[in-house]
Design a protein around this motif. Structure first.
Motif, mmCIF file in Angstrom:
data_model
loop_
_atom_site.group_PDB
_atom_site.id
_atom_site.type_symbol
_atom_site.label_atom_id
_atom_site.label_comp_id
_atom_site.label_asym_id
_atom_site.label_seq_id
_atom_site.Cartn_x
_atom_site.Cartn_y
_atom_site.Cartn_z
ATOM 1 N N SER A 65 0.334 3.981 -8.207
ATOM 2 C CA SER A 65 0.050 3.095 -7.072
ATOM 3 C C SER A 65 -1.087 2.118 -7.342
ATOM 4 N N LEU A 66 -1.733 2.220 -8.515
ATOM 5 C CA LEU A 66 -2.902 1.368 -8.783
ATOM 6 C C LEU A 66 -2.583 -0.131 -8.825
ATOM 7 N N PRO A 67 -1.458 -0.576 -9.431
ATOM 8 C CA PRO A 67 -1.143 -2.015 -9.354
ATOM 9 C C PRO A 67 -0.958 -2.486 -7.909
ATOM 10 N N TYR A 68 -0.349 -1.620 -7.082
ATOM 11 C CA TYR A 68 -0.159 -1.930 -5.661
ATOM 12 C C TYR A 68 -1.515 -2.030 -4.959
ATOM 13 N N ALA A 69 -2.424 -1.115 -5.301
ATOM 14 C CA ALA A 69 -3.777 -1.156 -4.725
ATOM 15 C C ALA A 69 -4.469 -2.458 -5.130
ATOM 16 N N MET A 70 -4.297 -2.852 -6.394
ATOM 17 C CA MET A 70 -4.896 -4.103 -6.873
ATOM 18 C C MET A 70 -4.366 -5.309 -6.100
ATOM 19 N N SER A 71 -3.085 -5.264 -5.704
ATOM 20 C CA SER A 71 -2.497 -6.397 -4.977
ATOM 21 C C SER A 71 -3.131 -6.567 -3.600
ATOM 22 N N HIS A 72 -3.713 -5.498 -3.059
ATOM 23 C CA HIS A 72 -4.386 -5.585 -1.752
ATOM 24 C C HIS A 72 -5.897 -5.772 -1.885
ATOM 25 N N LEU A 73 -6.442 -5.409 -3.063
ATOM 26 C CA LEU A 73 -7.886 -5.555 -3.273
ATOM 27 C C LEU A 73 -8.233 -6.928 -3.843
ATOM 28 N N GLY A 74 -7.332 -7.482 -4.672
ATOM 29 C CA GLY A 74 -7.618 -8.748 -5.363
ATOM 30 C C GLY A 74 -8.334 -8.471 -6.678
ATOM 31 N N TRP A 75 -8.364 -9.470 -7.577
ATOM 32 C CA TRP A 75 -8.920 -9.280 -8.912
ATOM 33 C C TRP A 75 -10.378 -8.806 -8.885
ATOM 34 N N GLY A 76 -11.242 -9.555 -8.229
ATOM 35 C CA GLY A 76 -12.680 -9.237 -8.255
ATOM 36 C C GLY A 76 -13.011 -7.863 -7.678
ATOM 37 N N THR A 219 -4.340 -7.908 6.264
ATOM 38 C CA THR A 219 -5.051 -7.937 4.981
ATOM 39 C C THR A 219 -6.157 -6.880 4.950
ATOM 40 N N VAL A 220 -6.904 -6.791 6.050
ATOM 41 C CA VAL A 220 -8.003 -5.805 6.138
ATOM 42 C C VAL A 220 -7.457 -4.380 6.073
ATOM 43 N N PHE A 221 -6.412 -4.081 6.855
ATOM 44 C CA PHE A 221 -5.835 -2.735 6.846
ATOM 45 C C PHE A 221 -5.257 -2.383 5.471
#
Length: 441
Positions: A65-76, A219-221
């Motif tokens: 699920s980490l790539p999915y988590a990255m898609s909601h967190l953004g690069w930075g 986006t926040v959720f």
């Protein structure tokens, strides 16, 4: 001032340990029970067992699920949170390895025993046991869903024209555990403990990296859920003392030496698995990545089938690793508190019931992403990110504003924020998914 005999000193210090009393029988019976219970029945593990078990405990469904988590967190924020989580959890894992034998001649073989030493007999149980049970049972439910969905993906690729319900695949995955659950202890599952995962990611066209949600609220959720996904990925602390309990220990060669060696190897493997999958997966698919990266892969078919098969094999081992301490807890209560006889029949009933219960919940709520976010924040943040720090402060009492004191308080504050915020996002995702879901469909 004559010299006293060792037996006299023993009587003065602790009357219950005199050789003339019946307590020898009690101690003998206690040893027989300890030899029967899964955590304490075998203490001949090597450091590489610790590495196997820690890798299996950490690198499981969470990495998918980490790539999915990255898609909601953004690069930075995503890169910062991944690195920060790796450092904090390595630090708290080191604390637990150190605290395993902090009292000379005694070993804290279970997380709740360490909690009892830090907080007191009753309070320690009330603080640690509910969190540990939620973590371990939660992981096993998620692994039931993961195993079932990976089997479903394999079936859809190999037999594309025949649809079978997800529920049946979860049952197929569970059937393996009705057998493996009866392995007696940790060392006996070392053969199924480590499995390789092979992934190949192909570049997709029209990749976008903006936040997926169309509203600021969404986006926040989603950001909060992603925090829970990351927390779930770093989940090995709940079984670390139980793993260390299997390593032999003497005053000259305490178990923390080989255990720490195993942990360091495991964390190098974790870094080599987590960072490439999270960053390359997000780079390749952008915000269209699925909550399980393997579902996003489309070609080549043979490699996706192989990758899903590796995941199935891996989560079989991971399920058992988290189930074993639960079996130990239940069997301890039944044998020591309720005075059941330690028999194979008792073990057969307890373990089959547990597997059946986790299978039933997984079939009822097969929401991979929402479950990860919810359990990751609600259950794993305390036991992984800040409970070891609280116990360290309670036991060692470092000087105020010293490096140790400040480091622990920073971890506690970050962990509390994680525990408070991420379940909100995960619960929202579960509710949204449930609106369109037909039970047992």
């Amino acid at each position: 001032m004559g010299t006293e005999s060792p037996h006299k000193k023993l009587e003065d210090n602790n009357n219950t340990l005199t050789p003339s009393t019946v307590d020898e029988d009690i101690l003998k019976k206690q040893k027989e029970i300890d030899d029967w219970l899964p955590i304490t029945s075998s203490r001949n593990a090597k450091w590489w067992y610790a590495a196997f078990h820690n890798v299996t405990a950490m690198v499981g469904a969470g990495v998918l699920s980490l790539p999915y988590a990255m898609s909601h967190l953004g690069w930075g924020p995503g890169v910062v949170i991944l690195i920060l989580s790796w450092l904090i959890t390595l630090y708290t894992l080191w604390q637990m390895v150190e605290m395993h034998e902090m009292v000379p001649g005694k070993r804290f073989d279970r997380y709740h025993e360490l909690g009892q030493h830090a907080f007191g007999e009753k309070l320690g149980l009330y603080i640690v046991v509910p969190q540990q049970l939620i973590c371990k049972v939660g992981v096993d439910i998620v692994y039931m869903v993961t195993g079932g969905k990976s089997l479903e993906k394999i079936h859809s690729l190999v037999v594309p024209h025949k649809h079978i319900k997800t529920s049946y695949f979860i049952m197929i995955f569970a059937s393996v555990h009705f057998i493996l659950a009866h392995l007696p202890n940790f060392n006996s599952i070392s053969g199924v403990s480590l499995a390789a995962a092979v992934m190949s990611l192909t570049v997709q066209s029209d990749v976008e990296y903006g936040y997926k949600a169309s509203t600021a609220t969404g986006t926040v959720f989603n950001f909060l859920t992603a925090l829970g996904d990351v927390a779930f990925a770093y989940a090995g602390h709940n079984v670390v003392l139980e793993i260390q309990a299997t390593i032999p220990s003497t005053p000259e060669k305490p178990s923390k030496g080989p255990m720490w060696r195993g942990v360091v190897i495991a964390y190098i493997v974790v870094a080599l698995c987590y960072f490439p999958v999270a960053l390359i997966g997000y780079y390749m698919f952008g915000n269209n990545v699925e909550d399980n990266i393997l579902i996003s892969l489309e070609k080549p078919t043979w490699l996706i089938v192989a990758a899903n098969m590796f995941v199935v094999i891996h989560v079989i081992g991971s399920y058992q690793l988290y189930a074993m301490p639960v079996f130990d807890m239940i069997e301890t209560v039944l044998v020591k508190k309720m005075h059941f006889r330690p028999t194979r029949t008792l073990r057969f009933i307890v373990r089959n019931f547990y597997v059946a219960a986790t299978m039933f919940v997984a079939i009822t709520f097969p929401f991979f992403g929402g479950l990860l976010g919810f359990f990751g924040g609600f259950a794993f943040a305390p036991t992984t990110y800040f409970l070891p720090c609280i116990m360290w402060l309670a036991i060692y009492k470092p000087k105020k504003f010293s490096l140790s004191w400040c480091t622990n308080w920073i971890c506690i504050i970050l962990g509390l924020l994680l525990m408070t915020l991420s379940p909100i996002g995960g619960l929202r995702n579960i509710i949204i998914n449930a609106n369109d879901y037909h039970f047992y469909s």
